[in-house]
Design a protein around this motif. Structure first.
Motif, PDB file in Angstrom:
ATOM      1  N   GLN A  31       0.742  -1.485   0.099  1.00 33.86           N
ATOM      2  CA  GLN A  31       0.228   0.340   0.423  1.00 33.86           C
ATOM      3  C   GLN A  31       0.872   1.557   0.161  1.00 33.86           C
ATOM      4  N   GLU A  32       0.412   2.133  -0.134  1.00 30.12           N
ATOM      5  CA  GLU A  32       1.318   3.818  -0.785  1.00 30.12           C
ATOM      6  C   GLU A  32       1.476   3.749   0.267  1.00 30.12           C
ATOM      7  N   GLY A  33       2.767   4.437   1.149  1.00 32.08           N
ATOM      8  CA  GLY A  33       3.309   4.269   2.066  1.00 32.08           C
ATOM      9  C   GLY A  33       4.297   3.423   3.199  1.00 32.08           C
ATOM     10  N   GLY A  34       4.345   2.393   2.203  1.00 32.44           N
ATOM     11  CA  GLY A  34       4.785   0.828   3.004  1.00 32.44           C
ATOM     12  C   GLY A  34       6.186   0.849   2.454  1.00 32.44           C
ATOM     13  N   LYS A  35       6.948   0.309   2.851  1.00 29.66           N
ATOM     14  CA  LYS A  35       8.841  -0.143   2.720  1.00 29.66           C
ATOM     15  C   LYS A  35       8.520  -1.487   2.878  1.00 29.66           C
ATOM     16  N   ARG A  36       9.221  -2.233   2.115  1.00 29.66           N
ATOM     17  CA  ARG A  36       9.328  -3.352   1.624  1.00 29.66           C
ATOM     18  C   ARG A  36      10.601  -4.204   1.485  1.00 29.66           C
ATOM     19  N   TYR A  37      10.897  -5.094   2.298  1.00 29.00           N
ATOM     20  CA  TYR A  37      12.699  -5.839   1.929  1.00 29.00           C
ATOM     21  C   TYR A  37      11.947  -7.303   0.981  1.00 29.00           C
ATOM     22  N   VAL A  38      12.999  -7.169  -0.672  1.00 22.02           N
ATOM     23  CA  VAL A  38      12.612  -8.309  -1.163  1.00 22.02           C
ATOM     24  C   VAL A  38      13.596  -8.945  -1.587  1.00 22.02           C
ATOM     25  N   VAL A  39      13.873 -10.328  -1.653  1.00 18.99           N
ATOM     26  CA  VAL A  39      15.036 -10.825  -2.575  1.00 18.99           C
ATOM     27  C   VAL A  39      14.394 -11.610  -3.028  1.00 18.99           C
ATOM     28  N   ALA A  40      15.366 -11.456  -4.576  1.00 20.69           N
ATOM     29  CA  ALA A  40      15.385 -11.762  -5.070  1.00 20.69           C
ATOM     30  C   ALA A  40      16.445 -13.208  -5.874  1.00 20.69           C
ATOM     31  N   SER A  41      15.978 -14.321  -5.632  1.00 15.30           N
ATOM     32  CA  SER A  41      17.228 -15.532  -5.700  1.00 15.30           C
ATOM     33  C   SER A  41      17.801 -15.891  -7.251  1.00 15.30           C
ATOM     34  N   PRO A  42      18.379 -16.315  -7.687  1.00 14.26           N
ATOM     35  CA  PRO A  42      18.103 -16.601  -9.154  1.00 14.26           C
ATOM     36  C   PRO A  42      17.672 -17.276 -10.284  1.00 14.26           C
ATOM     37  N   GLY A  43      16.982 -16.503 -11.290  1.00 11.78           N
ATOM     38  CA  GLY A  43      16.209 -17.371 -11.566  1.00 11.78           C
ATOM     39  C   GLY A  43      15.076 -16.263 -12.522  1.00 11.78           C
ATOM     40  N   PRO A  44      13.650 -16.722 -11.748  1.00  3.83           N
ATOM     41  CA  PRO A  44      12.787 -15.524 -12.723  1.00  3.83           C
ATOM     42  C   PRO A  44      12.523 -14.953 -12.272  1.00  3.83           C
ATOM     43  N   MET A  45      12.979 -14.188 -11.400  1.00  2.03           N
ATOM     44  CA  MET A  45      12.768 -13.378  -9.655  1.00  2.03           C
ATOM     45  C   MET A  45      13.163 -12.643 -10.652  1.00  2.03           C
ATOM     46  N   ALA A  91      27.355 -16.000 -14.005  1.00  3.88           N
ATOM     47  CA  ALA A  91      27.624 -16.229 -15.108  1.00  3.88           C
ATOM     48  C   ALA A  91      28.229 -16.228 -16.069  1.00  3.88           C
ATOM     49  N   GLU A  92      28.285 -17.502 -16.726  1.00  3.60           N
ATOM     50  CA  GLU A  92      29.474 -18.118 -17.924  1.00  3.60           C
ATOM     51  C   GLU A  92      28.497 -16.735 -18.296  1.00  3.60           C
ATOM     52  N   ASP A  93      27.161 -16.769 -19.042  1.00  2.00           N
ATOM     53  CA  ASP A  93      26.266 -16.570 -19.981  1.00  2.00           C
ATOM     54  C   ASP A  93      25.466 -14.837 -19.680  1.00  2.00           C
ATOM     55  N   GLY A  94      26.401 -14.210 -18.168  1.00  2.56           N
ATOM     56  CA  GLY A  94      26.130 -13.161 -17.798  1.00  2.56           C
ATOM     57  C   GLY A  94      24.986 -12.424 -16.804  1.00  2.56           C
ATOM     58  N   SER A  95      24.314 -13.859 -16.341  1.00  5.16           N
ATOM     59  CA  SER A  95      23.077 -13.861 -15.272  1.00  5.16           C
ATOM     60  C   SER A  95      23.906 -13.693 -13.671  1.00  5.16           C
ATOM     61  N   PRO A  96      23.572 -13.546 -12.967  1.00  5.89           N
ATOM     62  CA  PRO A  96      24.005 -13.497 -11.933  1.00  5.89           C
ATOM     63  C   PRO A  96      23.290 -14.978 -10.409  1.00  5.89           C
ATOM     64  N   THR A  97      24.176 -15.152 -10.152  1.00  2.84           N
ATOM     65  CA  THR A  97      24.146 -16.085  -9.066  1.00  2.84           C
ATOM     66  C   THR A  97      24.342 -15.565  -7.638  1.00  2.84           C
ATOM     67  N   SER A  98      23.509 -14.243  -7.204  1.00  2.00           N
ATOM     68  CA  SER A  98      23.877 -14.096  -6.194  1.00  2.00           C
ATOM     69  C   SER A  98      22.643 -13.691  -6.070  1.00  2.00           C
ATOM     70  N   ASP A  99      22.204 -13.978  -4.975  1.00  3.05           N
ATOM     71  CA  ASP A  99      19.966 -13.142  -4.888  1.00  3.05           C
ATOM     72  C   ASP A  99      20.851 -11.607  -4.670  1.00  3.05           C
ATOM     73  N   LEU A 100      19.777 -11.319  -5.112  1.00  2.00           N
ATOM     74  CA  LEU A 100      19.195  -9.293  -5.500  1.00  2.00           C
ATOM     75  C   LEU A 100      18.275  -9.227  -3.889  1.00  2.00           C
ATOM     76  N   VAL A 101      18.862  -7.847  -3.439  1.00  2.00           N
ATOM     77  CA  VAL A 101      18.027  -7.197  -2.422  1.00  2.00           C
ATOM     78  C   VAL A 101      17.498  -6.027  -2.858  1.00  2.00           C
ATOM     79  N   PHE A 102      16.188  -6.137  -2.676  1.00  2.00           N
ATOM     80  CA  PHE A 102      15.655  -4.712  -3.276  1.00  2.00           C
ATOM     81  C   PHE A 102      14.350  -4.352  -1.462  1.00  2.00           C
ATOM     82  N   GLU A 103      15.185  -3.195  -1.189  1.00  2.00           N
ATOM     83  CA  GLU A 103      14.358  -2.338  -0.482  1.00  2.00           C
ATOM     84  C   GLU A 103      13.633  -1.482  -1.433  1.00  2.00           C
ATOM     85  N   VAL A 104      12.230  -2.066  -1.204  1.00  2.00           N
ATOM     86  CA  VAL A 104      11.238  -1.072  -1.880  1.00  2.00           C
ATOM     87  C   VAL A 104       9.883   0.170  -1.010  1.00  2.00           C
ATOM     88  N   ASP A 105      10.415   1.606  -1.590  1.00  2.00           N
ATOM     89  CA  ASP A 105       9.347   2.105  -0.628  1.00  2.00           C
ATOM     90  C   ASP A 105       7.967   2.601  -1.765  1.00  2.00           C
TER      91      ASP A 105
END
Length: 168
Positions: A106-120, A145-159
């Motif tokens: 909802q507007e005014g919310g703050k969320r952390y999201v972790v996206a693992s390698p793959g579809p997300m 990775a060799e194809d240039g994709s991340p092998t690490s989780d990505l963390v997003f802080e979203v407001d």
């Protein structure tokens, strides 16, 4: 940049570096499903609408090193995009709109999201905003990775700041 203290958000969430002296959490608003998420602040504004222009601030970093590779805070310009239209990374669409196991923000919310390698981590049509920074951070961390994709989780802080009307 990244704060000095690590807060364990809950036993059901992930650890995130954060500079705020107090981190308000609601345990019922965390998950370990992909993507993993945790509401730091539950907003009290309007819900997002798919295909509507949405305004948010975010910080994106590698989970393994904490390296920030993009931040609207650093650019001092919020991001405006059509949510749910695959313009950015899929994890941001899911973070804002929600999914089967994730409630919408909802507007005014703050969320952390972790996206693992793959579809997300699938990049959308306008992901070039930060793909260069991501590539550099991944190379420096040895997490590309060799194809240039991340092998690490990505963390997003979203407001979620506000919603804009959809354009036809």
């Amino acid at each position: 940049m990244i704060g000095q203290r690590t807060h364990n958000l809950t036993s059901h969430c992930f650890s995130v570096h954060h500079t705020a002296p107090r981190l308000r959490l609601q345990r019922a608003h965390c998950s370990t499903v992909a993507p993993r998420w945790c509401d730091v602040v539950v907003g009290d504004g309007a819900l997002p609408i798919k295909s509507a222009f949405t305004k948010l601030n975010y910080t994106a970093k590698l989970a393994s090193t904490g390296t920030v590779f993009d931040s609207t805070y650093q650019r001092k310009t919020p991001l405006v995009f059509k949510v749910g239209e695959h313009e950015l990374i899929e994890a941001l669409d899911v973070a804002v709109l929600g999914a089967e196991d994730i409630p919408p923000m909802q507007e005014g919310g703050k969320r952390y999201v972790v996206a693992s390698p793959g579809p997300m981590q699938r990049q959308g049509t306008k992901s070039l905003l930060w793909v260069v920074g991501l590539s550099q951070a991944l190379e420096e961390a040895g997490e590309m990775a060799e194809d240039g994709s991340p092998t690490s989780d990505l963390v997003f802080e979203v407001d979620l700041l506000s919603k804009r009307r959809s354009r036809g």
